[in-house]
Scaffold this motif. Structure first.
Motif, PDB file in Angstrom:
ATOM      1  N   ASP A  16      -1.431  10.168  -7.378  1.00  0.00           N
ATOM      2  CA  ASP A  16      -2.789  10.688  -7.507  1.00  0.00           C
ATOM      3  C   ASP A  16      -3.833   9.757  -6.889  1.00  0.00           C
ATOM      4  OD1 ASP A  16      -2.158   8.863  -9.511  1.00  0.00           O
ATOM      5  OD2 ASP A  16      -3.574   9.728 -10.941  1.00  0.00           O
ATOM      6  N   HIS A  17      -3.404   8.662  -6.262  1.00  0.00           N
ATOM      7  CA  HIS A  17      -4.304   7.718  -5.603  1.00  0.00           C
ATOM      8  C   HIS A  17      -3.801   7.428  -4.194  1.00  0.00           C
ATOM      9  CE1 HIS A  17      -6.644   6.824  -9.183  1.00  0.00           C
ATOM     10  NE2 HIS A  17      -5.500   6.735  -9.849  1.00  0.00           N
ATOM     11  N   TYR A  18      -4.721   6.953  -3.355  1.00  0.00           N
ATOM     12  CA  TYR A  18      -4.379   6.569  -1.993  1.00  0.00           C
ATOM     13  C   TYR A  18      -4.747   5.101  -1.793  1.00  0.00           C
ATOM     14  CZ  TYR A  18      -4.585   6.061   3.017  1.00  0.00           C
ATOM     15  OH  TYR A  18      -4.405   5.596   4.295  1.00  0.00           O
ATOM     16  N   TYR A  19      -3.847   4.323  -1.255  1.00  0.00           N
ATOM     17  CA  TYR A  19      -4.062   2.895  -1.033  1.00  0.00           C
ATOM     18  C   TYR A  19      -3.954   2.590   0.453  1.00  0.00           C
ATOM     19  CZ  TYR A  19      -3.360   2.746  -6.036  1.00  0.00           C
ATOM     20  OH  TYR A  19      -3.481   2.970  -7.374  1.00  0.00           O
ATOM     21  N   HIS A  20      -4.812   1.711   0.933  1.00  0.00           N
ATOM     22  CA  HIS A  20      -4.781   1.324   2.336  1.00  0.00           C
ATOM     23  C   HIS A  20      -5.082  -0.164   2.475  1.00  0.00           C
ATOM     24  CE1 HIS A  20      -9.008   2.309   1.532  1.00  0.00           C
ATOM     25  NE2 HIS A  20      -9.307   1.452   2.502  1.00  0.00           N
ATOM     26  N   VAL A  21      -4.925  -0.682   3.690  1.00  0.00           N
ATOM     27  CA  VAL A  21      -5.083  -2.112   3.949  1.00  0.00           C
ATOM     28  C   VAL A  21      -6.365  -2.362   4.730  1.00  0.00           C
ATOM     29  CG1 VAL A  21      -4.070  -4.121   5.101  1.00  0.00           C
ATOM     30  CG2 VAL A  21      -2.588  -2.453   3.960  1.00  0.00           C
ATOM     31  N   ALA A  23       0.831  -1.213   0.000  1.00  0.00           N
ATOM     32  CA  ALA A  23       0.000   0.000   0.000  1.00  0.00           C
ATOM     33  C   ALA A  23       0.863   1.259   0.000  1.00  0.00           C
ATOM     34  CB  ALA A  23      -0.934  -0.007   1.203  1.00  0.00           C
ATOM     35  N   GLU A  24       1.930   1.263   0.801  1.00  0.00           N
ATOM     36  CA  GLU A  24       2.830   2.411   0.828  1.00  0.00           C
ATOM     37  C   GLU A  24       3.514   2.608  -0.519  1.00  0.00           C
ATOM     38  OE1 GLU A  24       5.482   1.563   4.024  1.00  0.00           O
ATOM     39  OE2 GLU A  24       3.959   1.934   5.559  1.00  0.00           O
ATOM     40  N   TYR A  25       3.995   1.519  -1.093  1.00  0.00           N
ATOM     41  CA  TYR A  25       4.668   1.582  -2.383  1.00  0.00           C
ATOM     42  C   TYR A  25       3.731   2.136  -3.460  1.00  0.00           C
ATOM     43  CZ  TYR A  25       6.854   0.027  -6.714  1.00  0.00           C
ATOM     44  OH  TYR A  25       7.379  -0.016  -7.971  1.00  0.00           O
ATOM     45  N   LEU A  26       2.503   1.606  -3.498  1.00  0.00           N
ATOM     46  CA  LEU A  26       1.549   2.057  -4.514  1.00  0.00           C
ATOM     47  C   LEU A  26       1.171   3.520  -4.323  1.00  0.00           C
ATOM     48  CD1 LEU A  26      -0.726  -1.100  -4.640  1.00  0.00           C
ATOM     49  CD2 LEU A  26       0.717  -0.253  -6.495  1.00  0.00           C
ATOM     50  N   THR A  27       1.038   3.962  -3.069  1.00  0.00           N
ATOM     51  CA  THR A  27       0.697   5.356  -2.793  1.00  0.00           C
ATOM     52  C   THR A  27       1.804   6.289  -3.263  1.00  0.00           C
ATOM     53  OG1 THR A  27      -0.709   4.723  -0.926  1.00  0.00           O
ATOM     54  CG2 THR A  27       0.072   6.996  -0.978  1.00  0.00           C
ATOM     55  N   VAL A  28       3.058   5.884  -3.093  1.00  0.00           N
ATOM     56  CA  VAL A  28       4.186   6.702  -3.560  1.00  0.00           C
ATOM     57  C   VAL A  28       4.273   6.652  -5.080  1.00  0.00           C
ATOM     58  CG1 VAL A  28       6.708   6.884  -3.580  1.00  0.00           C
ATOM     59  CG2 VAL A  28       5.490   6.504  -1.424  1.00  0.00           C
TER      60      VAL A  28
END
Length: 54
Positions: A36-41, A27-32
């Motif tokens: 333009d998107h936010y990812y969470h678990v 999630a952290e990798y994808l957010t960085v």
């Protein structure tokens, strides 16, 4: 059994993991990577089905 899902800000499933740390890193990798998107678990707990036909 717990399954950890990485989802975006619209709760679209991106990936599933069996380890929390791996899901958080993803999630952290994808957010960085996709700023333009936010990812969470999200954690999903599964229970073994109860046999109703004993």
């Amino acid at each position: 059994m717990i399954i950890y899902q990485v989802v975006d800000e619209e709760n679209n499933l991106v990936s599933e993991h069996s380890h929390l740390e791996v899901a958080q890193h993803s999630a952290e990798y994808l957010t960085v990577w996709f700023a333009d998107h936010y990812y969470h678990v999200e954690a999903l707990t599964f229970r073994e089905p109860v046999d109703a036909y004993n």
